[in-house]
Design an enzyme around this catalytic site. Structure first.
Site, PDB file in Angstrom:
ATOM      1  N   GLU A  46       0.813  -1.217   0.000  1.00 40.10           N
ATOM      2  CA  GLU A  46       0.000   0.000   0.000  1.00 40.10           C
ATOM      3  C   GLU A  46       0.849   1.271   0.000  1.00 40.10           C
ATOM      4  O   GLU A  46       0.727   2.128   0.875  1.00 40.10           O
ATOM      5  CB  GLU A  46      -0.977  -0.016   1.184  1.00 40.10           C
ATOM      6  CG  GLU A  46      -1.953  -1.181   1.099  1.00 40.10           C
ATOM      7  CD  GLU A  46      -3.080  -1.138   2.130  1.00 40.10           C
ATOM      8  OE1 GLU A  46      -2.877  -0.598   3.223  1.00 40.10           O
ATOM      9  OE2 GLU A  46      -4.170  -1.650   1.825  1.00 40.10           O
ATOM     10  N   GLU A  59      -5.610  -8.247  -1.561  1.00 38.53           N
ATOM     11  CA  GLU A  59      -6.340  -8.095  -0.297  1.00 38.53           C
ATOM     12  C   GLU A  59      -7.775  -7.766  -0.623  1.00 38.53           C
ATOM     13  O   GLU A  59      -8.041  -6.916  -1.488  1.00 38.53           O
ATOM     14  CB  GLU A  59      -5.779  -6.951   0.569  1.00 38.53           C
ATOM     15  CG  GLU A  59      -4.476  -7.260   1.240  1.00 38.53           C
ATOM     16  CD  GLU A  59      -4.042  -6.168   2.219  1.00 38.53           C
ATOM     17  OE1 GLU A  59      -4.920  -5.489   2.814  1.00 38.53           O
ATOM     18  OE2 GLU A  59      -2.823  -5.986   2.372  1.00 38.53           O
TER      19      GLU A  59
END
Ligand code: BGP
Length: 479
Positions: A176, A377
């Protein structure tokens, strides 16, 4: 006939800091996550400069995956996992990040983990840095604010690439990365919180400094990609973005423009650099907005251009909306802001559930980049209850995953090249945003609770057998 590839990478995802525990064993040093206390949906977790007595730091024991990895991987294998997305805890390999030689005990641990995966034919997908920056690098350098970190990162990358070259093929440079675009990214992302103790979302924020830190992370990522391409041609290196899918709340052009600016800042700024190897034209407007005089060195453009990722991965949990009208109610979510979308329902933690947004996102990404995509995810953080007979009937989780997989399949029919799917927290683990155990994502329940107690025993939830069937039919049977 499945619409998904025959070699589709079905699996699950974890991160070392949220599952391993053993935070100071076998020579491991503290990471930024090890300095975070527990919290909850309503009480923000804190970051501290020293380990405070009588305070719970959830990463210190987590779910003890460090000692129970064999049992956990056996359960993943039972579900039929083809892939296990996990991270290497940087501070097991370089305890302060600044050593010249790696810690052999740390390296040996991941040999065992990868061998265990290979035993079952599970392909590891390794995040090199997932919220596990050595805390010593924050103390010494204010994290990625310093260009020095590129060299330390490369020492780490070289050590793990060489050690695991026969065991790992797929790597992600940073988890991320775009969380550095938000004030919330100061602790877990850019590590720019030197000397600060307090709520982890209230670090005195300097957006220009975060943009500078991100520049260093872009260079580090690109160098890792180039190093892999030059030395380990069998490797595939991806990026990883917390995809903040966002819609204009209305067709008012003001909303449209606001949303465009949001999408650029939150998603495309980082993605474009890592996929295209250069800053997008609009980067200048972002630097201007935050008074950032980006410090660069000759050769930086070449480094970025030579370090384009091979595939694009992202997390997707929810979507948000943008409105130019100041009165709209805002939403919670993993890192992102925005306003409530009246067409969507939210999870117990206020994250707006939007399966169709996943199809939209996959198409947007593939239209823009034309490189293989992977959803690394996705999932529903929810309260689970153990029934008297010991079962855990997590139908809400099955529903969430089913709807997202359906939309993923539609995106493939739309033409997207999708490599795989690894739902988040395939085994219950510590929440990154709140530090809780109660926010559970797993197919496997772990008897560990928010006060730090629990037997740590594992038990299968209803979703365990459901996901096993999904994998066995390559996504055909979602019932
Ligand atoms: C992502 C992180 C993960 C993870 C997940 C779920 O942002 O990459 O580390 O934890 O979100 O978020 P949370 O744990 O806050 O529910």
């Amino acid at each position: 006939m499945s619409v998904l590839r025959d070699d589709f990478l079905w699996g699950g995802a974890t991160a070392a800091n949220q599952c391993e525990g053993a935070w100071d064993e076998d020579g491991k040093g503290p990471s930024v996550s090890d300095m975070c206390t527990n919290g909850s949906h309503t009480v923000t977790k804190r970051v501290t400069q020293t380990i405070e007595p009588d305070t719970l730091y959830p990463s210190h024991e987590a779910i003890d995956h460090y000692h129970r990895y064999a049992e956990d991987i056996a359960l993943f294998a039972e579900m039929g996992f083809k892939c296990y997305r996990m991270s290497i805890n940087w501070t097991r390999i370089f305890p302060t990040g600044m050593e010249s030689e790696p810690n052999e005990a740390g390296l040996a641990h991941y040999d065992k983990v990868f061998d265990e995966c290979r035993k079952y034919g599970i392909e590891p997908l390794v995040t090199i840095s997932h919220y596990e920056l050595p805390f010593a690098l924050v103390q010494e350098y204010n994290g990625w604010a310093s260009r020095r970190l590129i060299d330390y990162y490369m020492n780490y990358v070289k050590a793990i690439f060489e050690r695991y070259k026969d065991k790992v093929k797929y790597w992600l440079t940073f988890n991320e990365l775009n969380c550095g675009m938000m004030p919330l990214g100061n602790v877990l992302g850019t590590g720019t919180f030197q000397g600060y103790s307090g709520p982890y979302n209230e670090v005195p924020d300097d957006p220009a400094l975060r943009l500078q830190a991100l520049h260093h992370m872009f260079l580090a990522s690109a160098k890792a990609v180039k190093y892999a391409h030059d030395n380990y041609p069998q490797f595939k290196i991806g990026n990883m973005i917390a995809f903040a899918t966002s819609y204009a709340l209305t067709c008012n052009p003001d909303d449209i423009l606001l949303n465009q600016a949001f999408m650029r800042e939150m998603n495309w700024y980082c993605s474009d650099v890592q996929v295209r190897g250069a800053y997008p034209a609009f980067a200048k407007s972002i630097w201007k907005k935050y008074n950032c005089e980006l410090a660069t060195e000759p050769g930086d453009d070449e480094i970025l251009a030579e370090g384009k990722v091979d595939f694009y991965t992202f997390s997707y949990y929810m979507s948000t909306a943008q409105s130019a009208a100041p009165t709209q109610a805002t939403v919670e979510g993993n890192l992102m802001g925005g306003v409530k979308n009246p067409y969507l329902k939210a999870s117990d933690w206020g994250w707006q559930i939007d399966p169709k947004g996943l199809r939209f996102t996959l198409n947007e990404l593939y239209d823009r980049y034309q490189i293989p995509l992977m959803v690394v995810e996705n999932g529903l953080g929810a309260y689970d209850k153990i029934e008297e007979d010991g079962s855990i009937n997590d139908d809400y989780r099955i529903d969430y995953l089913r709807l997202h997989i359906e939309e993923m399949k539609k995106a493939v029919e739309d033409g997207v090249d999708l490599m795989g799917y690894t739902p988040w927290g395939c085994i219950d683990l510590v929440s990154a945003s709140t530090g809780e155990m109660a926010k559970r994502y797993g197919f496997i329940y772990v008897e560990k609770y928010d006060d730090g107690t629990g037997t740590l025993n594992r038990r299968k939830k209803k979703s365990f057998d459901w996901y096993k069937k999904v994998i066995a039919t390559n996504g055909d049977d979602l019932a």
